[in-house]
Design a protein around this motif. Structure first.
Motif, PDB file in Angstrom:
ATOM      1  N   ALA B  44      40.967  37.337  52.475  1.00  0.00           N
ATOM      2  CA  ALA B  44      41.271  38.445  52.342  1.00  0.00           C
ATOM      3  C   ALA B  44      41.900  38.935  51.170  1.00  0.00           C
ATOM      4  O   ALA B  44      41.353  39.512  50.174  1.00  0.00           O
ATOM      5  CB  ALA B  44      41.759  39.400  53.072  1.00  0.00           C
ATOM      6  N   ARG B  45      42.486  37.761  50.703  1.00  0.00           N
ATOM      7  CA  ARG B  45      43.596  38.154  49.712  1.00  0.00           C
ATOM      8  C   ARG B  45      43.197  37.120  48.250  1.00  0.00           C
ATOM      9  O   ARG B  45      43.831  37.118  47.163  1.00  0.00           O
ATOM     10  CB  ARG B  45      44.855  38.305  49.959  1.00  0.00           C
ATOM     11  CG  ARG B  45      45.494  39.168  51.184  1.00  0.00           C
ATOM     12  CD  ARG B  45      46.745  39.651  51.324  1.00  0.00           C
ATOM     13  NE  ARG B  45      47.212  40.699  51.238  1.00  0.00           N
ATOM     14  CZ  ARG B  45      47.283  41.217  52.190  1.00  0.00           C
ATOM     15  NH1 ARG B  45      46.539  41.305  52.858  1.00  0.00           N
ATOM     16  NH2 ARG B  45      46.886  42.761  52.570  1.00  0.00           N
ATOM     17  N   GLY B  46      42.636  35.724  48.685  1.00  0.00           N
ATOM     18  CA  GLY B  46      42.794  34.996  47.738  1.00  0.00           C
ATOM     19  C   GLY B  46      44.002  34.038  47.462  1.00  0.00           C
ATOM     20  O   GLY B  46      45.202  34.670  48.024  1.00  0.00           O
ATOM     21  N   PHE B  47      44.210  32.958  47.154  1.00  0.00           N
ATOM     22  CA  PHE B  47      45.348  32.271  47.323  1.00  0.00           C
ATOM     23  C   PHE B  47      46.845  32.914  46.647  1.00  0.00           C
ATOM     24  O   PHE B  47      48.110  32.708  47.653  1.00  0.00           O
ATOM     25  CB  PHE B  47      45.022  31.375  46.383  1.00  0.00           C
ATOM     26  CG  PHE B  47      46.189  29.654  46.314  1.00  0.00           C
ATOM     27  CD1 PHE B  47      46.902  29.279  47.679  1.00  0.00           C
ATOM     28  CD2 PHE B  47      46.865  30.010  45.425  1.00  0.00           C
ATOM     29  CE1 PHE B  47      47.675  28.746  47.750  1.00  0.00           C
ATOM     30  CE2 PHE B  47      48.845  29.043  45.442  1.00  0.00           C
ATOM     31  CZ  PHE B  47      48.490  28.263  46.396  1.00  0.00           C
ATOM     32  N   ALA B  48      46.639  32.778  45.351  1.00  0.00           N
ATOM     33  CA  ALA B  48      48.003  34.261  45.190  1.00  0.00           C
ATOM     34  C   ALA B  48      48.453  35.611  45.582  1.00  0.00           C
ATOM     35  O   ALA B  48      49.777  34.754  45.515  1.00  0.00           O
ATOM     36  CB  ALA B  48      47.245  34.189  43.105  1.00  0.00           C
ATOM     37  N   ALA B  49      47.821  35.955  45.856  1.00  0.00           N
ATOM     38  CA  ALA B  49      48.014  37.539  46.647  1.00  0.00           C
ATOM     39  C   ALA B  49      48.579  36.719  47.807  1.00  0.00           C
ATOM     40  O   ALA B  49      48.982  38.329  48.496  1.00  0.00           O
ATOM     41  CB  ALA B  49      46.989  38.312  46.301  1.00  0.00           C
ATOM     42  N   THR B  50      48.214  35.676  48.057  1.00  0.00           N
ATOM     43  CA  THR B  50      48.588  35.544  49.394  1.00  0.00           C
ATOM     44  C   THR B  50      50.135  35.871  49.841  1.00  0.00           C
ATOM     45  O   THR B  50      50.405  34.588  49.124  1.00  0.00           O
ATOM     46  CB  THR B  50      48.241  34.506  50.715  1.00  0.00           C
ATOM     47  OG1 THR B  50      46.948  34.942  50.923  1.00  0.00           O
ATOM     48  CG2 THR B  50      48.683  34.345  51.687  1.00  0.00           C
ATOM     49  N   ARG B  51      51.145  35.929  50.900  1.00  0.00           N
ATOM     50  CA  ARG B  51      52.684  36.049  51.168  1.00  0.00           C
ATOM     51  C   ARG B  51      52.661  35.183  52.659  1.00  0.00           C
ATOM     52  O   ARG B  51      51.784  35.493  54.047  1.00  0.00           O
ATOM     53  CB  ARG B  51      53.156  37.369  51.606  1.00  0.00           C
ATOM     54  CG  ARG B  51      52.671  38.317  50.168  1.00  0.00           C
ATOM     55  CD  ARG B  51      53.994  39.433  50.287  1.00  0.00           C
ATOM     56  NE  ARG B  51      53.474  39.902  51.709  1.00  0.00           N
ATOM     57  CZ  ARG B  51      51.698  41.149  50.867  1.00  0.00           C
ATOM     58  NH1 ARG B  51      52.245  41.604  49.523  1.00  0.00           N
ATOM     59  NH2 ARG B  51      51.326  42.517  51.999  1.00  0.00           N
ATOM     60  N   LEU B  52      52.846  34.572  52.273  1.00  0.00           N
ATOM     61  CA  LEU B  52      53.470  33.305  53.837  1.00  0.00           C
ATOM     62  C   LEU B  52      53.489  33.678  54.541  1.00  0.00           C
ATOM     63  O   LEU B  52      53.606  33.866  55.791  1.00  0.00           O
ATOM     64  CB  LEU B  52      54.781  31.756  53.356  1.00  0.00           C
ATOM     65  CG  LEU B  52      54.223  30.938  52.091  1.00  0.00           C
ATOM     66  CD1 LEU B  52      54.898  29.886  52.574  1.00  0.00           C
ATOM     67  CD2 LEU B  52      51.933  30.418  52.654  1.00  0.00           C
ATOM     68  N   ASP B  53      54.515  35.494  54.386  1.00  0.00           N
ATOM     69  CA  ASP B  53      55.599  36.126  55.230  1.00  0.00           C
ATOM     70  C   ASP B  53      54.504  36.599  56.168  1.00  0.00           C
ATOM     71  O   ASP B  53      54.573  36.454  56.959  1.00  0.00           O
ATOM     72  CB  ASP B  53      55.999  36.798  54.884  1.00  0.00           C
ATOM     73  CG  ASP B  53      58.076  36.419  54.202  1.00  0.00           C
ATOM     74  OD1 ASP B  53      58.185  35.749  55.731  1.00  0.00           O
ATOM     75  OD2 ASP B  53      57.386  36.554  52.759  1.00  0.00           O
ATOM     76  N   ASP B  54      53.067  37.072  55.722  1.00  0.00           N
ATOM     77  CA  ASP B  54      52.234  37.754  56.275  1.00  0.00           C
ATOM     78  C   ASP B  54      51.194  36.527  57.152  1.00  0.00           C
ATOM     79  O   ASP B  54      50.765  37.272  58.513  1.00  0.00           O
ATOM     80  CB  ASP B  54      50.790  37.865  55.410  1.00  0.00           C
ATOM     81  CG  ASP B  54      51.953  39.743  54.910  1.00  0.00           C
ATOM     82  OD1 ASP B  54      52.875  40.149  55.279  1.00  0.00           O
ATOM     83  OD2 ASP B  54      50.949  39.883  53.600  1.00  0.00           O
ATOM     84  N   ILE B  55      51.147  35.082  56.456  1.00  0.00           N
ATOM     85  CA  ILE B  55      50.988  34.419  57.813  1.00  0.00           C
ATOM     86  C   ILE B  55      51.689  33.948  58.845  1.00  0.00           C
ATOM     87  O   ILE B  55      50.851  34.402  60.295  1.00  0.00           O
ATOM     88  CB  ILE B  55      50.537  33.203  57.360  1.00  0.00           C
ATOM     89  CG1 ILE B  55      49.343  33.349  55.664  1.00  0.00           C
ATOM     90  CG2 ILE B  55      50.738  31.604  57.415  1.00  0.00           C
ATOM     91  CD1 ILE B  55      49.097  32.115  54.721  1.00  0.00           C
ATOM     92  N   ALA B  56      53.219  34.024  58.466  1.00  0.00           N
ATOM     93  CA  ALA B  56      53.292  33.989  59.575  1.00  0.00           C
ATOM     94  C   ALA B  56      53.495  34.838  60.735  1.00  0.00           C
ATOM     95  O   ALA B  56      53.183  34.724  61.677  1.00  0.00           O
ATOM     96  CB  ALA B  56      55.368  33.380  58.839  1.00  0.00           C
ATOM     97  N   LYS B  57      53.348  36.210  60.537  1.00  0.00           N
ATOM     98  CA  LYS B  57      53.701  37.736  61.266  1.00  0.00           C
ATOM     99  C   LYS B  57      52.027  36.991  62.018  1.00  0.00           C
ATOM    100  O   LYS B  57      52.636  37.640  62.774  1.00  0.00           O
ATOM    101  CB  LYS B  57      53.931  38.897  60.388  1.00  0.00           C
ATOM    102  CG  LYS B  57      54.215  39.847  61.071  1.00  0.00           C
ATOM    103  CD  LYS B  57      53.519  40.852  60.472  1.00  0.00           C
ATOM    104  CE  LYS B  57      55.192  41.378  59.085  1.00  0.00           C
ATOM    105  NZ  LYS B  57      54.784  42.748  58.938  1.00  0.00           N
ATOM    106  N   ARG B  58      51.596  37.185  61.068  1.00  0.00           N
ATOM    107  CA  ARG B  58      50.002  36.611  62.143  1.00  0.00           C
ATOM    108  C   ARG B  58      49.982  35.808  62.822  1.00  0.00           C
ATOM    109  O   ARG B  58      49.301  36.053  64.085  1.00  0.00           O
ATOM    110  CB  ARG B  58      48.494  36.768  60.902  1.00  0.00           C
ATOM    111  CG  ARG B  58      46.992  36.881  61.581  1.00  0.00           C
ATOM    112  CD  ARG B  58      46.477  36.472  60.219  1.00  0.00           C
ATOM    113  NE  ARG B  58      45.658  37.677  59.814  1.00  0.00           N
ATOM    114  CZ  ARG B  58      45.072  38.250  60.066  1.00  0.00           C
ATOM    115  NH1 ARG B  58      44.260  38.711  61.199  1.00  0.00           N
ATOM    116  NH2 ARG B  58      44.454  39.455  58.620  1.00  0.00           N
ATOM    117  N   ALA B  59      50.524  34.557  62.381  1.00  0.00           N
ATOM    118  CA  ALA B  59      50.015  33.536  63.201  1.00  0.00           C
ATOM    119  C   ALA B  59      51.320  33.629  64.586  1.00  0.00           C
ATOM    120  O   ALA B  59      51.456  33.097  65.073  1.00  0.00           O
ATOM    121  CB  ALA B  59      50.368  32.487  62.593  1.00  0.00           C
ATOM    122  N   GLY B  60      52.031  35.174  64.485  1.00  0.00           N
ATOM    123  CA  GLY B  60      53.648  35.191  65.476  1.00  0.00           C
ATOM    124  C   GLY B  60      54.293  33.797  65.963  1.00  0.00           C
ATOM    125  O   GLY B  60      54.669  33.291  66.410  1.00  0.00           O
TER     126      GLY B  60
END
Lengths: 220, 220
Positions: B44-60
């Motif tokens: 959705a956002r590409g590598f640079a624009a992706t936040r690890l916080d968002d990944i963490a949140k989405r992964a629970g």
DNA sequence: ATTTTATGACTGACTAGTCAGTCATTGTCA
DNA sequence: TGACAATGACTGACTAGTCAGTCATAAAAT
């Protein structure tokens, strides 16, 4: 939001009467330098990872100067794409004389595309649009409207002509001009990504593809 | 040394209704959740624009957990691509029975590709690789080695068979299997970028393309 | 002298990566 | 079997650093 056309673009009204190094000229030069630098950086790093400081440095300009020409990073990117693409479209729209066989016309296009796009900065721009398109709907829209839809329409016209003249057998091809263009696009992407692994003779490949569509070439 | 974690799956008593979470199982599940979430975000956002916080949140999962599974953001991206691609390669490597005409074989491939890639998350992954490839040589290398070169080789073999059997006229095609694959790739990209402007009937387009290569199909 | 253009130090919002502490799970022993 | 100890997966507040965008000041043009 970005309704503003930004700072007045130094579009000098038709006449000139103005000395060469007027303000407007200098401004235009600076703007061009910024656009070039931005192009380079965006292609190399992508939108998000590109630093405005780097663009400024490369353009030989202070960061603040960028903001005299562009509202912000996003609209700079969008305007950049427009700025670079418009002249290319203009060039391609300047149709060659409708003389000769359809195959000759298509070949003229192909060789032009080869020289002007494949393996050049403009080719990289295409890849950049593919890369950033989903995050910049306005860029994708613009590109579709100005380049893709026109290109498809033009190719379709050519294909129909080819069918009418009996040069092209496969009549369904007119429904998918994408097929005609696909190898050229693949060549662009291939050069960006895999050239170092396996260089691709784009010219020869396009020739083979045209043989496939028009049948083997006789003698010229 | 009984140091072994012995992924003791057998620990859970057969009758028990609590095989829910052994440590190892939970860890694997978490890793999978992170990979899925990361896939979604990177696409959705590409590598640079992706936040690890968002990944963490989405992964629970807490952010720190990510670092138990991956060294850093970059290697997470690289491993992600491997993780997702390997099973696809495995599937495609499971060759279909060498029965029937070459056209049938190619069509089987095409319809598989249509169902499994075009318009799916995996298709988006292809676009992502095109997008990030230049900044992740290791990803581009891996993709070339594992997918592109094998795919090209496989297609070439098929084309040569087709030529030998007289199903394919254009003998030069064997030199550029890319031509055979190009419309499929274009379809992938088209769906990502322009589907909303002009939906593309990929299946029909591929059919027309195969007609072009093999000649019009007689009866089915 | 006044206005326009350019500068670059500065700010504040944002984020990759860390780590001391928590606690569920597993292993051990009576 | 039940109690207690060891383990290490997990957490999230925190650090250190980055970078888009601003603005007081300077240079240039008129």
């Amino acid at each position: 939001m970005t309704k503003e056309p930004t700072t007045s673009v130094a579009v000098s009204p038709a006449g000139e009467a103005v000395p060469l190094s007027s303000r407007a000229t200098r401004a235009a030069e600076r703007r061009a330098a910024i656009v070039d630098a931005a192009m380079e950086e965006f292609i190399a790093r992508g939108f998000a990872a590109t630093r405005l400081d780097d663009i400024a440095k490369r353009a030989g300009v202070a960061k603040g100067t960028i903001y005299l020409h562009f509202k912000d990073k996003e609209s700079m990117f969008e305007e950049l794409v427009r700025t670079v693409i418009v002249p290319v479209v203009a060039k391609l729209t300047a149709l060659p004389p409708p003389t000769g066989s359809v195959r000759d016309l298509v070949e003229a296009f192909a060789s032009n595309f080869l020289k002007e796009v494949i393996g050049t900065r403009r080719g990289d721009l295409v890849r950049l649009i593919v890369a950033e398109g989903p995050r910049f709907p306005s860029v994708a829209d613009f590109y579709y409207r100005e380049v893709v839809s026109r290109g498809i329409a033009g190719m379709r016209a050519l294909i129909e002509l080819g069918i009418a003249r009996g040069e092209i057998r496969e009549t369904d091809l007119a429904r998918y001009p994408q097929i005609l263009v696909a190898p050229a696009m693949i060549a662009v992407i291939w050069q960006s990504l895999f050239a170092r692994h396996a260089p691709l003779d784009a010219q020869d490949m396009l020739r083979v593809h045209l043989d496939l569509i028009f049948g083997e070439r006789r003698t010229t």
